[in-house]
Scaffold this motif. Structure first.
Motif, short mmCIF file in Angstrom:
data_model
loop_
_atom_site.label_atom_id
_atom_site.label_comp_id
_atom_site.label_asym_id
_atom_site.label_seq_id
_atom_site.Cartn_x
_atom_site.Cartn_y
_atom_site.Cartn_z
N SER A 296 11.49 14.54 10.27
CA SER A 296 11.74 14.95 11.65
C SER A 296 10.48 14.76 12.51
N HIS A 297 9.34 15.12 11.94
CA HIS A 297 8.07 14.97 12.67
C HIS A 297 7.75 13.49 12.92
N ILE A 298 7.97 12.66 11.89
CA ILE A 298 7.69 11.22 12.04
C ILE A 298 8.59 10.61 13.12
N ILE A 299 9.87 11.00 13.09
CA ILE A 299 10.82 10.48 14.10
C ILE A 299 10.33 10.82 15.51
N LYS A 300 9.90 12.07 15.67
CA LYS A 300 9.46 12.54 16.99
C LYS A 300 8.15 11.86 17.41
N GLU A 301 7.20 11.83 16.49
CA GLU A 301 5.87 11.31 16.83
C GLU A 301 5.87 9.80 17.11
N THR A 302 6.70 9.06 16.38
CA THR A 302 6.69 7.60 16.56
C THR A 302 7.72 7.15 17.59
N GLY A 303 8.54 8.08 18.07
CA GLY A 303 9.56 7.71 19.07
C GLY A 303 10.64 6.82 18.49
N MET A 304 11.02 7.11 17.24
CA MET A 304 12.10 6.31 16.62
C MET A 304 13.40 6.54 17.37
N GLU A 305 14.25 5.52 17.37
CA GLU A 305 15.52 5.63 18.08
C GLU A 305 16.68 5.79 17.11
N GLU A 306 17.68 6.54 17.58
CA GLU A 306 18.86 6.77 16.74
C GLU A 306 19.67 5.49 16.67
N VAL A 307 19.95 5.03 15.44
CA VAL A 307 20.64 3.74 15.29
C VAL A 307 21.86 3.82 14.38
N GLY A 308 22.22 5.03 13.95
CA GLY A 308 23.39 5.11 13.09
C GLY A 308 23.59 6.51 12.53
N TYR A 309 24.60 6.64 11.73
CA TYR A 309 24.88 7.94 11.10
C TYR A 309 25.65 7.74 9.80
N ILE A 310 25.71 8.80 9.01
CA ILE A 310 26.44 8.76 7.74
C ILE A 310 27.54 9.81 7.81
N ASP A 311 28.73 9.43 7.34
CA ASP A 311 29.83 10.40 7.36
C ASP A 311 30.71 10.26 6.12
N SER A 312 31.37 11.35 5.78
CA SER A 312 32.26 11.37 4.63
C SER A 312 33.13 12.62 4.70
#
Lengths: 132, 252
Positions: B39-55
């Motif tokens: 979560s911290h890496i996503i926030k700090e690097t500004g990663m973008e949401e590109v998908g999801y997993i569902d079941s």
């Protein structure tokens, strides 16, 4: 081994029974773990945002431990979860039922890294038998 | 694009082509170390949401962010770095198909490295100012790299849970799986452990991520992650997590 806190009756919802917060009383239930050894019960309670040991109250009986702790400051959420109401929390509270009877008089407590650790010696007496 | 196995699917909604990406896994486990770190890496690097997993094996849950209902397990990307992140506890029944899906998808993407970020519960964590991070890997060269980088190897022991399954499946699929496991509070969210894992992770996947803000927000994270931690602990007990405190039978 813990006694869940009772939520206010105005919530009226059974599905809230397992909640770890009480927005009316501004109280959170802390995470905790109990470890039992031959001689003692070790109870560790996670109480982030509590600054001083003076803000912690520990009450013991032979069967239970009650922890109350005041936070350093009020933690305010403008929209608390799906609940969507303002919620303010300023203390922790929880009573634990202990798995064995303890001797409150010889119990010890320390507070480090925002974790309260209680070492509660068991009341049960132990004898060493020499093997011939 | 959809990638499906055993009734579980990855939906790519904006994944960009990348060559031999590094894939980070932040799944619920000891101390929520992986979730907090990713979560911290996503926030700090500004990663973008590109998908999801569902079941259908997942609980009927969506999570609202800025009024938008979102899937609790989502995929983020920035360049060659991809991160899997979950905001909900996962039932033991869902872990096997989820692990297979992640590994097979990583193989399909030509991942150079699949990193499992987690914790090892230690009873004396209260006394550790800086928790140690251990490494393990499915390939010998990577195990050598771990040692050469000054990270102690997880020499012997059991691992139980999602990262055990990912590791096993990675061996089957010949995917390079690196495990970075920090000493952690067993049942409390542990941002300090997450910070130390990030510092070691940067040796394998260079990224512009500091841990100061993570350390500063430690108490806030510990408070906000209490419910997820409690549910995760319940699930860990169901899957026999206590076996991690047992000794393996065979010594070589």
């Amino acid at each position: 081994m813990s006694v869940p806190r009772k939520l206010p009756t105005d919530s009226g919802s059974e599905w809230l029974a397992g909640a770890m917060w009480d927005h009316v009383e501004g109280c959170l239930e802390p995470l905790s773990e109990i470890q039992e050894t031959e001689l003692e019960i070790i109870l560790r309670v996670d109480i982030p945002c509590v600054k001083r040991k003076e803000d912690i109250s520990v009450k013991l009986t032979e069967d239970s431990a009650t922890i109350e702790a005041e936070m350093e400051k009020v933690i305010q959420y403008e929209k608390w979860g799906t609940f969507q109401r303002q919620a303010r929390f300023f203390r922790y509270s929880k009573t634990f039922l202990l798995p064995s009877k303890i001797d409150p008089e010889f119990s010890k407590a320390r507070f480090k890294n925002k974790v309260l650790e209680l070492r509660l010696p068991k009341k049960e007496r132990h004898f060493t038998v020499n093997v011939d | 694009m959809t990638f499906s196995i055993d009734g579980m699917s990855i939906y790519e909604t904006g994944l960009m082509e990348s060559q031999n990406p590094v894939i980070l896994c932040g799944l619920p486990d000891i101390g929520l170390v992986g979730i907090i770190a990713v979560s911290h890496i996503i926030k700090e690097t500004g990663m973008e949401e590109v998908g999801y997993i569902d079941s259908d094996l997942f609980p009927p849950v969506v999570v609202f962010h800025h009024g938008e209902p979102k899937y609790p397990i989502r995929i983020f990307q920035k360049g060659n770095l991809i991160a899997l992140f979950t905001e909900t506890a996962l039932s033991p029944e869902s872990l096997s198909p989820l692990s297979k899906l992640i590994v097979k998808w990583a193989k399909d993407k030509g991942a150079s490295l699949l990193v499992s970020i987690g914790g090892i519960g230690v009873p004396n964590r209260i006394d550790l100012e800086s928790p140690k991070v251990y490494g393990a890997a499915t390939s010998l060269p990577m195990r050598e790299s771990i040692k050469n980088l000054g990270i102690p190897l997880m020499e012997e022991g059991f691992l139980v849970g999602p990262y055990a399954l990912i590791s096993k499946e990675s061996k089957v699929e010949s995917v390079l799986n690196l495990l970075l496991l920090a000493e952690s509070f067993p049942q409390y969210p542990d941002p300090g452990a997450a910070a130390n894992v990030i510092l070691e992770l940067k040796k394998f996947a260079p990224m512009d991520v500091g841990v100061k803000s993570l350390t500063e927000r430690s108490e806030e994270i510990r408070m906000n992650a209490r419910e997820l931690m409690r549910k995760t602990t319940e699930n860990m007990q169901k899957m026999g997590k206590s076996q991690e405190y047992e000794l393996p039978m065979m010594y070589l």
